[in-house]
Design a protein around this motif. Structure first.
Motif, short mmCIF file in Angstrom:
data_model
loop_
_atom_site.label_atom_id
_atom_site.label_comp_id
_atom_site.label_asym_id
_atom_site.label_seq_id
_atom_site.Cartn_x
_atom_site.Cartn_y
_atom_site.Cartn_z
N LEU A 163 7.06 -6.19 4.23
CA LEU A 163 6.17 -5.57 5.21
C LEU A 163 4.73 -5.68 4.71
O LEU A 163 4.36 -5.02 3.73
CB LEU A 163 6.55 -4.10 5.42
CG LEU A 163 5.64 -3.29 6.36
CD1 LEU A 163 5.72 -3.83 7.78
CD2 LEU A 163 6.02 -1.81 6.33
N ARG A 212 15.10 -3.72 10.73
CA ARG A 212 14.13 -4.21 9.75
C ARG A 212 14.53 -3.86 8.30
O ARG A 212 14.27 -4.64 7.37
CB ARG A 212 12.75 -3.62 10.05
CG ARG A 212 11.64 -4.11 9.13
CD ARG A 212 11.39 -5.60 9.34
NE ARG A 212 10.40 -6.12 8.42
CZ ARG A 212 9.08 -6.14 8.67
NH1 ARG A 212 8.62 -5.67 9.80
NH2 ARG A 212 8.25 -6.64 7.78
N SER A 218 -1.31 0.48 11.31
CA SER A 218 -0.42 0.99 12.34
C SER A 218 0.62 -0.07 12.70
O SER A 218 0.29 -1.25 12.83
CB SER A 218 -1.22 1.38 13.58
OG SER A 218 -0.35 1.84 14.60
N ASP A 219 1.87 0.36 12.82
CA ASP A 219 2.95 -0.49 13.31
C ASP A 219 3.79 0.37 14.25
O ASP A 219 4.74 1.02 13.83
CB ASP A 219 3.80 -1.03 12.16
CG ASP A 219 4.80 -2.09 12.61
OD1 ASP A 219 5.24 -2.02 13.78
OD2 ASP A 219 5.13 -2.98 11.82
N ASP A 250 1.88 5.12 11.39
CA ASP A 250 0.48 5.34 11.74
C ASP A 250 -0.18 5.98 10.52
O ASP A 250 -0.28 7.19 10.40
CB ASP A 250 0.36 6.25 12.96
CG ASP A 250 -1.06 6.35 13.49
OD1 ASP A 250 -1.90 5.54 13.05
OD2 ASP A 250 -1.33 7.24 14.30
#
Length: 351
Positions: free
Chosen positions: A276, A345, A292-293, A299
């Motif tokens: 990531l 993920r 942010s994702d 966040d």
């Protein structure tokens, strides 16, 4: 005619077509020029270029954003066109340009100001696209009708007669002042003594600006790297951004912080299926570094660049415990989507 799935159909109709048994070349050329100019404007904006009175597409924009004409069917007054690169390639950039072109034309066709503003929120870009679209509008006394649709089937989503008033209305008056713009450029130099940063976009002149001391650690990690600048620009007559009267944010294009491969949550080691990355953005108003994702429920923000990674790790711990590990029966529909994204993920690493 070789029909292609990407084709857009430009149709000419009306009394001149019946009399001439063909479309006037002047109208065909004007329409094609208008569509090409609209695509070039969209390409210029996608490449981070400002729009000025002497709008001239760069060689790269001409190469990557082209209107391709196909041979019309015999006896037809429909001209099939495609949006591709000059080599005929369909890229993600040409797909976006095609979609934006059709959205803009459909909005102008609606004649409704709120729909036009929603489709084209930037006032300056909206003015230039309306100015270019004027080339699709034939003289009212000519009796010629110009329409356009996406693909071979379905209704024609753009009619020059319907769109005439809206295009003329949004083209009226002087060019609006530049709203906020975004450019991407490589860090050319950093003067740490004078806190002066020079960014060089690939397609325009270098941009100079002061920066706050708080930004220095991020700049140290991004020497000769690309950064994304967002703010209210100053433009020269050629449409190049020369500086910013106000900066909103400066962000990394590629993260220089170490990517997250795994984290710990509730005594478990959780690994990522792919690292990531954490491209940081410095927000000028809050004076915070932000990442942010939304898909992963992250966040994160920090007043220190290098501490942002630790904050992201804390966020991952929280969302993993509260969503990934929570029973599905206790979660709302949007929380279930987050749970699914997290489990897709990440995975628990068995000891």
């Amino acid at each position: 005619m070789d029909e292609q799935k990407h084709d857009i159909q430009l149709k000419f109709d009306g009394d001149p077509i019946k009399k001439l048994k063909g479309a006037p070349a002047e109208a065909v050329i004007a329409s094609l020029n208008a569509l090409q100019r609209m695509v070039h404007i969209i390409g210029m904006r996608a490449e981070g270029r400002g729009l000025g009175q002497r709008l001239k597409p760069t060689a790269k924009v001409k190469r990557e954003y082209a209107v391709i004409c196909r041979a019309p069917q015999f006896g037809s007054h429909v001209q099939p066109i495609d949006i591709a690169s000059q080599s005929g390639a369909h890229t993600s950039a040409t797909a976006v340009a095609r979609g934006k072109l059709l959205a803009a034309l459909k909005a102008f066709d609606s004649g409704e100001d709120d729909k036009i503003v929603a489709a084209l929120p930037d006032a300056r870009e909206r003015w230039f696209l309306a100015d270019a679209a004027k080339g699709l509008i034939p003289d009212p006394s000519s009796g010629l009708r110009v329409t356009l649709r996406d693909g071979k089937m379905g209704r024609f989503a753009f009619s020059a007669d319907r769109a005439r008033d809206a295009i003329e209305r949004f083209r009226a008056g002087p060019v609006p002042e530049a709203d906020e713009e975004e450019i991407v450029g490589r860090v050319q130099s950093i003067n740490f003594t004078q806190t002066l940063l020079v960014i060089k976009p690939s397609t325009s002149r270098a941009v100079r600006m002061d920066y706050p001391l708080q930004l220095e650690p991020m700049l140290e990690h991004n020497k000769r790297e690309r950064l994304r600048l967002h703010g209210r620009p100053k433009l020269n007559n050629a449409g190049d951004i020369t500086s910013f009267t106000e900066l909103t944010s400066i962000g990394e294009v590629e993260s220089r912080l170490d990517p997250i491969v795994e984290f710990t949550s509730g005594g478990q080691r959780v690994g990522s299926n792919r690292p990531l990355s954490i491209p940081a953005t410095f927000d000028y108003e809050s004076r915070l570094f932000i990442f942010s994702d939304p898909a992963l429920g992250i966040d994160a923000y920090s007043d220190q660049y290098e501490a942002l990674r630790d904050v992201v790790l804390e966020e991952l711990d929280v969302v993993w415990r509260n969503y990934a590990m929570a029973p599905a029966s206790e979660l709302a529909p949007d929380a279930l989507l987050l749970k699914k994204a997290l489990l897709t993920r990440f995975r628990v690493i068995e000891e």
